[in-house]
Design a protein around this motif. Structure first.
Motif: not given
Length: 268
Positions: A78-102
């Motif tokens: 879950n790439p969104g975890t990178a923002l959990m302890k960053v007080p200045s930034l956040k994901l907009k409500p209702g959005f999620r980050l997802v990743s695919y790998l190759y």
């Protein structure tokens, strides 16, 4: 216009936080074929051949599984975890980050998207796999934003834009390994590395300090420098221009100097 220099140590701590948070699970980073299972026997008939499709699960399961055969798959990270302890930034409500790998052999890349939560279910993400191609044609799920930074919000402080610039670099690098990795080989700078024979492609900067500029109309510009530590060793300039109230920027990432080997040739 006001200009604020940012201590290099602050950038390094922010980057280290992102690198720690953005970890690909080991089983996905270097997946093995038939992980923890015996390899199926070679088929000797059509009946044996059909049984291969049931080895270890269904076709749908095999399609989703991490592999090193050049087929895109969904990452459980879950790439969104990178923002959990960053007080200045956040994901907009209702959005999620997802990743695919190759993955193909020991090399690999990734693709991260921002999309509305209702379109982030496994079934929606799987549909995008059907239209994926090689490493340059990643899956793009339905309703995904063209730029994942458009799903980022924050307090719009000068430092929040510096953090946003580093976040973009780390998310673009997420999932890249082996010969495809790029940003992972860069280290942040506040002075020119003491290497001989710099060949300049642009005017040498007078100040390598990371900095953020706030313009009277509310626009923001972030500038920092990095050194690529693999051949050809080079100094890069990174400049991000942000419009008022946005964390989606116009980017300039360019090599401004290359360190020539002592024999006078630049390795490529």
């Amino acid at each position: 216009m006001s200009t604020q220099r940012v201590p290099l140590e602050a950038l390094q701590k922010i980057r280290q936080h992102f690198k720690t948070a953005l970890l690909v699970p080991k089983a996905e980073n270097y997946p093995e074929i038939y992980l923890d299972r015996e390899e199926p026997p070679a088929p000797t008939s059509l009946q044996d051949l059909s049984s291969l499709f049931h080895f270890g699960g269904s076709l749908e399961e095999a399609f989703q599984m991490p592999n090193r055969q050049g087929q895109w798959f969904i990452s459980t990270a879950n790439p969104g975890t990178a923002l959990m302890k960053v007080p200045s930034l956040k994901l907009k409500p209702g959005f999620r980050l997802v990743s695919y790998l190759y993955r193909i052999g020991d090399d690999g890349t990734g693709a991260t998207w921002a999309l509305p939560e209702q379109f982030s279910t496994t079934s929606h993400l799987e549909k995008a796999l059907l239209t994926a191609g090689d490493r340059d044609m990643p899956p793009k799920p339905e309703s995904a934003l063209a730029d994942f930074m458009d799903a980022i919000d924050g307090d719009h402080s000068p430092m929040s834009f510096v953090i946003a610039s580093l976040l973009r670099c780390e998310l673009l690098e997420f999932g890249k390994v082996g010969r495809i990795a790029t940003w992972s080989h860069h280290r942040l700078l506040n002075s020119l590395p003491a290497l001989p024979n710099w060949q300049w492609r642009a005017e040498a900067p007078k100040d390598y300090s990371p900095k953020v500029r706030v313009f009277p109309d509310g626009r923001v510009a972030v500038e920092f420098f990095s050194c690529r530590t693999v051949a050809p060793i080079a100094v890069f300039q990174h400049v991000d221009h942000y419009l008022v109230g946005q964390y989606q920027a116009k980017h300039l990432d360019r090599a401004i100097a290359i360190s020539q080997p002592t024999n006078g040739a630049v390795k490529r």
